[in-house]
Design an enzyme around this catalytic site. Structure first.
Site: not given
Ligand SMILES: Nc1ncnc2c1ncn2[C@@H]1O[C@H](COP(=O)(O)OS(=O)(=O)O)[C@@H](OP(=O)(O)O)[C@H]1O
Length: 334
Positions: A79, A81, A83-84, A146, A168
């Site tokens: 959680k 970032g 995915t980003w 992770h 983060r």
């Molecule tokens: N493209 C992009 N840009 C900015 N932020 C993004 C993007 N994609 C995913 N998110 C936000 O990242 C949060 C999810 O975290 P993870 O991707 O690390 O989740 S996981 O560990 O893979 O399950 C989660 O944060 P929160 O919105 O604060 O819950 C997602 O909304």
């Protein structure tokens, strides 16, 4: 982090409790454990709390994964970032293949979630001879994990492979995690009581936690071995994405050319990987990942400071207090 509620699908058989070797079961039962809010167990192993359904993968990865010197590992606490940054690194490394001038090739991020394009190491990716996908990956291979720094497979530490760590703000990570786990619970159970979730987090009990030790391990490593570990934060990426994508490209050894900097390649990558773009794609609105998690769960708000909408100032101060104490003297502020 992936969902784990229902029995793992066939390609993840190593996660099935029945198939676990006895030695592993014995070790598991000797580790301190706590229940998380979805009903899974977390086990304290090498100083960190690992989800029980992943521990077999963690052990095997530690023992068998062979890093290549050209590998790139994106490391995060769940959680933060992932995915980003998976999307950004994938787009960055594959930019020539899917450039505008090569537009007959449809960009994979348009039809696949970045979790499908950049696999997690601990999801049975450690045995090259048993995993044709792994040996077929083009160089440089891009993985995510992770893993805490101190628990990384030896071959990762020994090889010249590179690690990008994304940290983060803990309050935003905490709220993101709270939302995610609440989704994984049976509907009738409703949202996790946030105060109790906070108590657990502040005791260090969260997937791959303690959060502060996870971040600190990589922060220190980035100071000691700057050529191997790059430490960036979600907030820095949000504040100046252009500069940070360039920094990432330099670090992983594929810097942008003068021409690319002029022709908008960086901007194109950022547009493709923006929250608004990715979250609006059909694959991320209605798709599912191999383990049953819905792609849309990985896109919530994608903002800095959203914690204020869910936590009281007092709760925020509690996390700040723990972080200040644990990071004291390190020079790191999240
Ligand atoms: N493209 C992009 N840009 C900015 N932020 C993004 C993007 N994609 C995913 N998110 C936000 O990242 C949060 C999810 O975290 P993870 O991707 O690390 O989740 S996981 O560990 O893979 O399950 C989660 O944060 P929160 O919105 O604060 O819950 C997602 O909304």
């Amino acid at each position: 982090m992936q969902a784990s509620q229902s029995p793992p699908p066939d390609h993840l058989t190593y996660l099935r409790e029945d198939d676990r070797p006895q030695a592993f079961k014995d070790l598991l039962s000797s580790l301190p454990s706590e229940k998380d809010w979805v009903g899974n167990s977390l086990h304290l192993y090498q100083g960190f709390w690992f989800p029980s359904w992943l521990l077999n993968g963690i052990f095997n990865c530690q023992n068998h994964f062979q890093a290549h010197p050209s590998d790139i590992l994106l490391v995060t606490n769940p959680k933060s970032g992932t995915t980003w940054l998976k999307a950004i690194l994938f787009a960055l490394l594959n930019r020539t293949k899917y450039s505008n001038s090569n537009s007959q090739r449809r960009h994979p991020l348009l039809t696949q979630n970045s979790h499908e394009l950049v696999p997690f190491l601990e999801h049975k990716l450690y045995l090259e001879q048993e995993n044709p996908d792994l040996s077929a990956l083009a160089s440089p291979r891009l993985f995510a994990t992770h893993f805490p720094y101190s628990s990384l497979p030896q071959s990762v530490s020994d090889s010249k492979c590179k690690l990008v760590y994304l940290g983060r703000n803990p309050k935003d990570t905490f709220v993101s995690m709270w939302h995610f786990f609440s989704k994984l619970r049976p509907e009738e159970k409703g949202q996790i009581p946030i105060q109790e979730f906070l108590d657990q987090f502040c005791r260090g009990v969260s997937p791959y936690g303690p959060y502060w030790d996870h971040v600190l391990g990589y922060y220190k490593a980035s100071l000691e071995k700057p050529e191997k570990v790059l430490f960036v934060t979600y907030e820095q990426m949000k504040l100046d994405p252009h500069a940070h994508v360039r920094k990432l490209a330099d670090f992983v050894g594929c810097p942008f050319s003068e021409e690319e900097l002029r022709d908008g390649t960086v901007e194109g990558i950022l547009r493709m990987c923006s929250f608004d773009n990715l979250s609006s794609l059909e694959v991320n609105k209605s798709g599912k990942l191999g383990d049953g998690a819905e792609s849309k769960w990985f896109f919530r708000r994608g903002e800095v400071g959203d914690w204020v909408n869910y936590m009281s100032a007092e709760m925020g101060e509690r996390i700040d207090g723990v972080m200040d104490e644990k990071l004291h003297g390190s020079g790191l502020k999240l």
